[in-house]
Design a protein around this motif. Structure first.
Motif, PDB file in Angstrom:
ATOM      1  N   GLY A  74      20.572  24.068 -31.932  1.00 55.88           N
ATOM      2  CA  GLY A  74      21.530  24.299 -33.004  1.00 55.88           C
ATOM      3  C   GLY A  74      22.573  23.199 -33.097  1.00 55.88           C
ATOM      4  O   GLY A  74      22.971  22.780 -34.187  1.00 55.88           O
ATOM      5  N   GLN A  75      23.015  22.705 -31.957  1.00 57.00           N
ATOM      6  CA  GLN A  75      23.999  21.622 -31.940  1.00 57.00           C
ATOM      7  C   GLN A  75      23.378  20.332 -32.476  1.00 57.00           C
ATOM      8  O   GLN A  75      24.034  19.576 -33.201  1.00 57.00           O
ATOM      9  N   ARG A  76      22.135  20.084 -32.127  1.00 50.93           N
ATOM     10  CA  ARG A  76      21.466  18.886 -32.654  1.00 50.93           C
ATOM     11  C   ARG A  76      21.338  18.949 -34.172  1.00 50.93           C
ATOM     12  O   ARG A  76      21.481  17.936 -34.855  1.00 50.93           O
ATOM     13  N   PRO A 135      15.698  23.458 -42.481  1.00 49.19           N
ATOM     14  CA  PRO A 135      16.627  23.050 -41.427  1.00 49.19           C
ATOM     15  C   PRO A 135      16.881  24.097 -40.347  1.00 49.19           C
ATOM     16  O   PRO A 135      17.486  23.769 -39.329  1.00 49.19           O
ATOM     17  N   VAL A 136      16.432  25.343 -40.547  1.00 50.39           N
ATOM     18  CA  VAL A 136      16.675  26.362 -39.523  1.00 50.39           C
ATOM     19  C   VAL A 136      15.384  26.924 -38.940  1.00 50.39           C
ATOM     20  O   VAL A 136      15.431  27.764 -38.035  1.00 50.39           O
ATOM     21  N   SER A 157      19.106  33.697 -33.414  1.00 54.65           N
ATOM     22  CA  SER A 157      20.546  33.895 -33.200  1.00 54.65           C
ATOM     23  C   SER A 157      21.367  32.706 -33.682  1.00 54.65           C
ATOM     24  O   SER A 157      22.556  32.844 -33.985  1.00 54.65           O
ATOM     25  N   VAL A 158      20.738  31.533 -33.777  1.00 54.94           N
ATOM     26  CA  VAL A 158      21.448  30.319 -34.191  1.00 54.94           C
ATOM     27  C   VAL A 158      21.280  30.062 -35.691  1.00 54.94           C
ATOM     28  O   VAL A 158      22.122  29.419 -36.315  1.00 54.94           O
ATOM     29  N   GLN A 159      20.204  30.572 -36.258  1.00 51.90           N
ATOM     30  CA  GLN A 159      19.911  30.301 -37.665  1.00 51.90           C
ATOM     31  C   GLN A 159      21.064  30.690 -38.583  1.00 51.90           C
ATOM     32  O   GLN A 159      21.460  29.928 -39.470  1.00 51.90           O
ATOM     33  N   ALA A 160      21.620  31.886 -38.380  1.00 53.41           N
ATOM     34  CA  ALA A 160      22.694  32.364 -39.243  1.00 53.41           C
ATOM     35  C   ALA A 160      23.916  31.453 -39.172  1.00 53.41           C
ATOM     36  O   ALA A 160      24.569  31.206 -40.195  1.00 53.41           O
ATOM     37  N   GLN A 161      24.220  30.948 -37.984  1.00 52.64           N
ATOM     38  CA  GLN A 161      25.364  30.053 -37.831  1.00 52.64           C
ATOM     39  C   GLN A 161      25.175  28.775 -38.639  1.00 52.64           C
ATOM     40  O   GLN A 161      26.098  28.306 -39.317  1.00 52.64           O
TER      41      GLN A 161
END
Length: 327
Positions: free
Chosen positions: A153-155, A176-177, A183-187
């Protein structure tokens, strides 16, 4: 007078030559993207959506069609002339693991675009990179680190910062997701939505998940085997999908209300080989409403009202429409 349409793709076609024959990855695709909006390009793997997205940026050269960006047909430009548009057209890649050079620090990765398109040096360059990292939710100290030191997610946030570095007018976000944990997709989706609203970005968002597209996009273009099956405003597509393929995709999308349910439409078989696509309507071999005429007629995109277009010879039949109403 400035046109409200920033990008107009007309009759886009891309073929690839293989040892076994010709693959028509994109076949006469047309759509518009209005300024300040997000258009979702949706379809299964192999539908041609990524190729279409890259053709709009001329990262892949199309064989035919027009790509009119801000009044200029990009296909008429030489490589040298095209360089002047590169800063206005950016891409966020699908895989954050392979899209960042592991040998470069983050400040070098983001700074590459600045060095080419927005030459700044010294403190101004460092400040710009720090600002971009903060804007995507990362600490400016990340600038001195390497890609392997970050999560997926950070990358992807770093990839977004890189795309924003040169203040583009148009961004293609290529799934992109899809490579990220749920759990990271929504962010990341929330970040993209915030950035689009804050900067007034115009985007083509490529996805296979219609629930993601519904969350973000103003309009939807549904592709299957290189062709557009349906396109129109999101509210129209989700309220009453008129193409059987769109109906099937929507039936598989999760509902936000766990107590709600919808009839699942299971498509028979696999997507056909693009080396040997079906005659007539390319979706007919998996369509439960197909009739003999579907094998003979290539259905044109017809306007069914409210800028909603459908490529199906049976789009007006009550049997097909009623399925859309039950979703």
């Amino acid at each position: 007078m400035i046109s409200e349409t920033l990008l107009s793709v007309q009759g886009l076609t891309k073929q690839f030559q293989t040892r076994n024959g010709t693959v028509k990855a994109v076949d006469g695709v047309s759509f518009d993207v209005k300024r300040g909006t997000i258009v979702g390009l949706v379809g299964e793997s192999g539908s041609g959506k990524t190729t279409a997205g890259r053709c709009t940026l001329r990262l892949v050269e199309p064989n035919d069609g027009r790509i009119v960006f801000d009044g200029v047909d990009l296909r008429t430009l030489s490589e040298r002339e095209m360089r002047a548009y590169r800063s206005r057209l950016q891409i966020i890649f699908q895989d954050p693991y392979s899209s960042l050079n592991p040998r470069l620090r983050i400040d070098q990765i983001i700074g590459e675009a600045l060095d080419i398109h927005r030459p700044v040096r010294g403190t101004a360059r460092r400040d710009r990179i720090a600002e971009l990292l903060q804007r995507v939710g990362l600490n400016p100290d990340a600038a001195r680190r390497y890609p392997h030191e970050f999560s997926g997610g950070q990358r992807q946030r770093i990839g977004i910062a890189r795309a924003l570095a040169v203040e583009p007018d148009f961004i293609v976000a290529d799934e992109p997701v899809s490579a990220l944990d749920v759990s990271v997709q929504a962010q990341v989706l929330n970040l993209i939505q915030d950035l689009q609203q804050d900067f007034g970005l115009t985007m083509l968002f490529i996805a296979h998940d219609l629930s993601v597209v519904e969350y973000l996009c103003d309009e939807v273009v549904v592709m299957y085997l290189g062709r557009v099956m349906e396109r129109g405003p999101s509210r129209e597509i989700y309220a009453m999908p008129r193409h059987p393929y769109t109906q099937a995709l929507l039936s598989a999308a999760p509902l936000p209300d766990p107590a709600a349910s919808r009839q699942r439409i299971v498509l028979k078989g696999d997507i056909p080989s693009p080396l040997n696509p079906p005659s007539g309507c390319v979706f007919r071999t998996r369509c439960r409403y197909a009739v003999e005429a579907c094998a003979e007629i290539v259905p044109p995109l017809e306007d069914v009202g409210s800028d909603h277009h459908v490529a199906c010879i049976r789009h007006g039949d009550p049997e097909v429409i009623s399925q859309g109403l039950t979703l």
